[in-house]
Scaffold this motif. Structure first.
Motif, PDB file in Angstrom:
ATOM      1  N   PRO A  37       0.784  -1.217   0.000  1.00 20.21           N
ATOM      2  CA  PRO A  37       0.000   0.000   0.000  1.00 20.21           C
ATOM      3  C   PRO A  37       0.828   1.286   0.000  1.00 20.21           C
ATOM      4  O   PRO A  37       0.309   2.335  -0.365  1.00 20.21           O
ATOM      5  CB  PRO A  37      -0.824  -0.091   1.279  1.00 20.21           C
ATOM      6  N   GLY A  38       2.101   1.246   0.421  1.00 22.28           N
ATOM      7  CA  GLY A  38       2.929   2.440   0.370  1.00 22.28           C
ATOM      8  C   GLY A  38       3.015   3.167   1.697  1.00 22.28           C
ATOM      9  O   GLY A  38       2.746   2.588   2.755  1.00 22.28           O
ATOM     10  N   PRO A  39       3.397   4.450   1.665  1.00 24.83           N
ATOM     11  CA  PRO A  39       3.612   5.219   2.892  1.00 24.83           C
ATOM     12  C   PRO A  39       2.415   5.147   3.851  1.00 24.83           C
ATOM     13  O   PRO A  39       1.271   5.257   3.425  1.00 24.83           O
ATOM     14  CB  PRO A  39       3.814   6.648   2.388  1.00 24.83           C
ATOM     15  N   GLY A  40       2.742   4.926   5.115  1.00 23.31           N
ATOM     16  CA  GLY A  40       1.714   4.827   6.151  1.00 23.31           C
ATOM     17  C   GLY A  40       1.336   3.391   6.469  1.00 23.31           C
ATOM     18  O   GLY A  40       0.576   3.132   7.398  1.00 23.31           O
ATOM     19  N   THR A  41       1.872   2.434   5.714  1.00 21.68           N
ATOM     20  CA  THR A  41       1.587   1.019   5.937  1.00 21.68           C
ATOM     21  C   THR A  41       2.275   0.536   7.206  1.00 21.68           C
ATOM     22  O   THR A  41       3.426   0.881   7.465  1.00 21.68           O
ATOM     23  CB  THR A  41       2.079   0.180   4.739  1.00 21.68           C
ATOM     24  N   VAL A  42       1.567  -0.286   7.988  1.00 17.96           N
ATOM     25  CA  VAL A  42       2.146  -0.910   9.176  1.00 17.96           C
ATOM     26  C   VAL A  42       2.215  -2.413   8.909  1.00 17.96           C
ATOM     27  O   VAL A  42       1.201  -3.057   8.642  1.00 17.96           O
ATOM     28  CB  VAL A  42       1.292  -0.636  10.437  1.00 17.96           C
ATOM     29  N   TYR A  43       3.418  -2.957   8.968  1.00 19.48           N
ATOM     30  CA  TYR A  43       3.685  -4.379   8.717  1.00 19.48           C
ATOM     31  C   TYR A  43       3.259  -5.170   9.951  1.00 19.48           C
ATOM     32  O   TYR A  43       3.757  -4.938  11.047  1.00 19.48           O
ATOM     33  CB  TYR A  43       5.185  -4.527   8.515  1.00 19.48           C
ATOM     34  N   LEU A  44       2.361  -6.133   9.797  1.00 20.35           N
ATOM     35  CA  LEU A  44       1.870  -6.915  10.931  1.00 20.35           C
ATOM     36  C   LEU A  44       2.448  -8.324  10.989  1.00 20.35           C
ATOM     37  O   LEU A  44       2.605  -8.883  12.075  1.00 20.35           O
ATOM     38  CB  LEU A  44       0.339  -7.008  10.887  1.00 20.35           C
ATOM     39  N   GLY A  45       2.746  -8.902   9.851  1.00 16.49           N
ATOM     40  CA  GLY A  45       3.267 -10.265   9.856  1.00 16.49           C
ATOM     41  C   GLY A  45       3.636 -10.735   8.475  1.00 16.49           C
ATOM     42  O   GLY A  45       3.205 -10.159   7.468  1.00 16.49           O
ATOM     43  N   GLN A  46       4.434 -11.818   8.448  1.00 16.03           N
ATOM     44  CA  GLN A  46       4.922 -12.339   7.173  1.00 16.03           C
ATOM     45  C   GLN A  46       5.240 -13.815   7.327  1.00 16.03           C
ATOM     46  O   GLN A  46       5.868 -14.210   8.301  1.00 16.03           O
ATOM     47  CB  GLN A  46       6.199 -11.590   6.757  1.00 16.03           C
ATOM     48  N   SER A  47       4.809 -14.635   6.376  1.00 17.60           N
ATOM     49  CA  SER A  47       5.290 -16.013   6.282  1.00 17.60           C
ATOM     50  C   SER A  47       6.211 -16.076   5.075  1.00 17.60           C
ATOM     51  O   SER A  47       5.950 -15.424   4.052  1.00 17.60           O
ATOM     52  CB  SER A  47       4.131 -17.001   6.135  1.00 17.60           C
TER      53      SER A  47
END
Length: 157
Positions: A77-87
């Motif tokens: 999504p770009g600026p302002g995105t908050v990363y919550l998790g990743q597999s």
């Protein structure tokens, strides 16, 4: 100076896609090792790496994963995105000179916390998947366009 424009939660639709491309250079291996503290000789020592099944140095797996983070933060999504998790599933090695393309696809949206799930795939210049998985983010609510920050030049050695 380039600009970064985001996609808000409301603008994103299931099936939307985006890409981000980067080539692995020597300096990337060195800088990633310095920043992460991962000094495995498989990444840094050509003589040691020649004794492994790969026969040469390979990138840190997390370097490929960090490209997914960059794609989410800079492209969609770009600026302002908050990363919550990743597999992440590492499927083949990344070698010096490989050009990786992160492919993002919106899989699911949840109104709660503006949460978006992306299918993530990283492919090399031969079109072969090196990393696959899913990422969860909190997408921005407000539209914004920002100047991309200038990074300082870094000299190694």
């Amino acid at each position: 100076m380039s600009k970064l424009t985001n996609y808000t939660f409301d603008e994103l639709a299931i099936g939307d896609t985006a890409t981000f491309t980067r080539t692995l250079e020597e300096k990337d291996l060195i800088l990633f090792a310095a920043v992460s503290g991962d000094i495995n000789p498989l990444h840094l020592d050509p003589e040691f790496a020649s004794t492994t099944p790969f026969k040469e140095r390979i990138a840190h797996g997390a370097w490929s994963g960090s490209l997914i983070s960059a794609a989410l933060a800079n492209v969609m999504p770009g600026p302002g995105t908050v990363y919550l998790g990743q597999s992440l599933k590492f499927q083949r090695p990344v070698k010096l000179g490989d050009t990786l393309t992160v492919q993002l696809e919106v899989k699911e949206k949840q109104e709660r916390r503006n949460q978006v799930t992306f299918i993530t795939q990283v492919v090399n210049q031969e079109g072969k998947t090196v990393v696959s998985g899913e990422a969860e983010v909190m997408a921005p609510k407000e539209k914004m366009t920002l100047e991309a920050p200038a990074l300082p030049p870094i000299r190694i050695g």
